[in-house]
Design an enzyme around this catalytic site. Structure first.
Site, PDB file in Angstrom:
ATOM      1  NE  ARG A  33      -4.254   1.702   2.154  1.00 43.58           N
ATOM      2  CZ  ARG A  33      -4.386   2.731   2.983  1.00 43.58           C
ATOM      3  NH1 ARG A  33      -3.485   2.956   3.924  1.00 43.58           N
ATOM      4  NH2 ARG A  33      -5.427   3.531   2.885  1.00 43.58           N
ATOM      5  CB  ILE A  59      -5.870   5.615  -1.080  1.00 42.28           C
ATOM      6  CG1 ILE A  59      -5.688   4.085  -1.005  1.00 42.28           C
ATOM      7  CG2 ILE A  59      -5.145   6.275   0.079  1.00 42.28           C
ATOM      8  CD1 ILE A  59      -4.230   3.614  -1.144  1.00 42.28           C
ATOM      9  CB  SER A  60     -10.880   2.932   0.128  1.00 44.27           C
ATOM     10  OG  SER A  60     -11.501   3.439  -1.019  1.00 44.27           O
ATOM     11  CD  GLN A  61     -11.462   2.425   7.594  1.00 45.58           C
ATOM     12  OE1 GLN A  61     -12.536   2.901   7.208  1.00 45.58           O
ATOM     13  NE2 GLN A  61     -11.314   1.889   8.779  1.00 45.58           N
ATOM     14  N   PRO A  62      -8.149   0.592   4.469  1.00 43.94           N
ATOM     15  CG  PRO A  62      -5.929   0.171   5.095  1.00 43.94           C
ATOM     16  CD  PRO A  62      -6.991   1.237   5.119  1.00 43.94           C
TER      17      PRO A  62
END
Ligand code: SAH
Length: 214
Positions: A33, A59-62
């Site tokens: 990431r 960028i989205s949360q994992p």
């Protein structure tokens, strides 16, 4: 704590938060990431948070990436459409799990950066274009799976039409800035079967073209 230790801690956190699919966890473990987050945030690459990527996007949360990927029930022979490439992180996670990902991003600058990352990681089963993903990708339809990573106000009928019979679409639904929820929609005998999964906050899915130059 070094990068590898942070990554292990994050994967353990995802597991505790309901990500039980080992294929999904392993895909997340295999995608670095840190190369998808801008330089000033590299230290936070393995924190469970969304981060800015430019053009007002994130960028989205994992955890959200993991839960949405798990909900999509991806198989290794499948053809997947992703709407909202953004950083390209979710795209590469999908590419590890399926035959080919077709991804559409509205901002050319973001798409060019994402494509650079696909090359760096030597991921060769992604086809990416700039455009309005709410129109889908008619030339490549039907898709076994469709993942939308920007929030629509209601289920986009155009995308549902491009889903194969028996296919699954996962997407956030709701108004920008208010509570949204991830829904899973299955196509059964041509009709949508809707499941409401979990609350989220996403940037909006914006239909229509950008002004020239963007
Ligand atoms: N999965 C991405 C999420 C990026 S945020 C990641 O983790 O990095 C959502 C993205 O959807 C933004 O980059 C935004 O520009 C894009 N987007 C919004 N509306 C769109 C549309 N109609 N077509 C294509 N992309 C769109």
């Amino acid at each position: 704590m070094n990068g590898a230790a942070r990554k292990i801690r994050l994967v353990m956190e995802l597991r505790k938060s309901g990500v039980g699919d080992t294929k999904v966890l392993s895909a997340l473990e295999r995608v670095p990431r840190e190369i998808f987050v801008p330089e000033p945030f590299v230290d936070q690459a393995y924190e469970n948070t969304a981060l800015p990527i430019g053009q007002g996007q994130t960028i989205s949360q994992p955890l959200v990436v993991a839960l949405m990927t798990q909900a999509l029930e991806v198989g290794d022979r499948m053809k997947v459409l992703e709407v909202g490439t953004g950083s390209g992180y979710q795209t590469v996670v999908l590419a590890k799990l399926c035959r080919r990902v077709y991804t559409v991003e509205r901002f050319k600058a973001l798409l060019l950066e994402a494509e650079q990352k696909f090359r760096t990681l030597a991921v060769s089963n992604i086809t990416a274009i700039t455009g309005d993903g709410s129109r889908g990708w008619p030339e490549q339809a039907p898709f076994d799976r469709i993942l939308v990573t920007a929030a629509a106000e209601k289920m986009p009928a155009t995308l549902f039409a491009q889903l194969a019979e028996g296919g699954v679409m996962v997407l956030p639904i709701g108004l920008p800035g208010s509570d949204q929820e991830v829904q899973r929609i299955r196509k059964k005998d041509g009709h949508p079967l809707v499941e409401r999964l979990f609350p989220v906050r996403f940037v909006p899915l914006v239909a229509g073209d950008l002004p020239v130059g963007n």
